[in-house]
Design a protein around this motif. Structure first.
Motif, short mmCIF file in Angstrom:
data_model
loop_
_atom_site.label_atom_id
_atom_site.label_comp_id
_atom_site.label_asym_id
_atom_site.label_seq_id
_atom_site.Cartn_x
_atom_site.Cartn_y
_atom_site.Cartn_z
N ASN A 176 57.05 -4.98 -8.91
CA ASN A 176 57.85 -3.78 -9.13
C ASN A 176 59.01 -4.09 -10.06
O ASN A 176 59.70 -5.10 -9.86
CB ASN A 176 58.41 -3.27 -7.80
N HIS A 189 65.03 -6.24 -2.12
CA HIS A 189 64.80 -7.22 -1.06
C HIS A 189 64.06 -8.42 -1.63
O HIS A 189 63.72 -8.44 -2.82
CB HIS A 189 64.09 -6.60 0.15
N ASP A 223 56.96 -9.32 -4.60
CA ASP A 223 56.65 -8.20 -5.51
C ASP A 223 57.91 -7.46 -5.97
O ASP A 223 57.83 -6.51 -6.74
CB ASP A 223 55.62 -7.24 -4.87
N HIS A 224 59.09 -7.93 -5.51
CA HIS A 224 60.36 -7.33 -5.96
C HIS A 224 61.29 -8.36 -6.61
O HIS A 224 62.21 -7.98 -7.33
CB HIS A 224 61.05 -6.66 -4.78
N ASP A 257 59.16 0.55 -0.25
CA ASP A 257 59.11 -0.33 0.90
C ASP A 257 59.98 0.28 2.02
O ASP A 257 60.93 -0.31 2.50
CB ASP A 257 59.56 -1.76 0.55
N HIS A 311 55.43 0.90 5.05
CA HIS A 311 55.46 1.67 3.80
C HIS A 311 55.29 3.17 4.06
O HIS A 311 54.64 3.58 5.01
CB HIS A 311 54.34 1.18 2.88
N HIS A 319 54.87 2.39 -5.93
CA HIS A 319 54.33 1.47 -4.93
C HIS A 319 53.06 2.01 -4.29
O HIS A 319 52.85 1.91 -3.07
CB HIS A 319 55.39 1.16 -3.86
#
Ligand SMILES: [Zn+2]
Ligand SMILES: [Zn+2]
Length: 269
Positions: free
Chosen positions: A14, A57, A61-62, A142, A190, A215
């Motif tokens: 992301n 966070h 993936d972030h 998220d 999610h 997402h």
């Protein structure tokens, strides 16, 4: 003039950027630094304009490319204290600036505000960037469930990047083991298309000009399903803006975010 760049979104990475007055803020850096550089070039965003990297966070993936990108761009990294504790080992020389419920941070023309989210990470946040020209962008994904704090943070914003992770039926009938299905659908997981649609129906106001669904699960959702579920809720609420769906593999074309005078939003000057 404020522009939103959605460089990619999904469980494999992301990264979103907001630019105003020649200054950009990245929200999440969940691809490798090199991949973010490649995508920024494709989208026409000069990365040297990035004045800060906000991380929602610590999940890969972030945050995957954050350390290297922060070093290359000499940009501070803005996270909740708990997130920083998890990441600091990798961050070496990066400058940390804490954000969270009570902290208000200025970056160039932006005021950055944030609130806690319900997700299985150390101290996850949803983020709102308020540009000096009156445009404002919220990024919230998220999200196990939309809390009162998230609703409060995202009210009155002119653009929203919001999670529409899964279709509830597709999740139930997916090949995921029950424990994974429960995690995704649970309060630390999610947001579904239906929950995103409900939240957007609540958050809608006349100044909301841009909605980006983000997402999306590859296994339990489709762009058409997410768009259809949310579009009907937005239509009922009177939404007349642009609805986009973020892609995992390619950036969206730059999205202009209109400034709306605070008076028009019914807010004090
Ligand atoms: Zn994620
Ligand atoms: Zn996560």
């Amino acid at each position: 003039m404020t522009t939103l760049y959605v460089l990619g979104s999904g469980s494999r990475g992301n990264c979103v950027a907001v630019e105003s007055d020649g200054v950009a803020v990245l929200v999440d850096a969940g691809f490798s630094a090199r991949e973010i550089e490649r995508r920024a070039e494709t989208a026409g965003l000069p990365l040297e304009r990035v004045a800060a990297i906000v991380l929602t966070h610590e999940h890969g993936d972030h945050a995957r490319g954050a350390a290297r990108l922060a070093r290359r761009l000499r940009a501070p990294v803005l996270t909740a204290p708990g997130t920083w504790t998890r990441l600091e080992g990798d961050m070496k020389d990066a400058e940390h600036r804490p954000i969270g419920f009570c902290a208000r941070t200025e970056v160039g023309p932006f005021r950055v505000t944030a609130c806690p989210t319900s997700h299985d990470a150390a101290e996850p946040l949803a983020v709102a960037l308020h540009a000096a020209d009156g445009a404002s962008v919220g990024v919230a994904y998220d999200l196990g469930r939309p809390t009162a704090a998230v609703r409060y943070l995202l009210r009155h914003l002119t653009a929203l990047v919001l999670e529409a992770n899964h279709d509830e039926v597709q999740l139930r009938t997916s090949g995921y083991p029950p424990v994974v299905r429960r995690r995704i659908a649970g309060s630390g997981g999610h947001l579904s298309n239906r929950a995103a649609a409900e939240l957007l129906g609540e958050l809608h106001h006349p100044g909301l000009g841009v909605v980006v669904l983000a997402h999306l699960s590859r296994q339990c959702n489709t762009e058409a399903e997410a768009r259809a579920t949310v579009a009907s809720a937005l239509r009922r609420a009177g939404f007349a803006g642009a609805l986009h769906v973020a892609e995992q593999d390619v950036p969206l074309p730059p999205i202009p975010v209109e400034a709306v005078p605070r008076v028009q939003l019914g807010l004090a000057l």
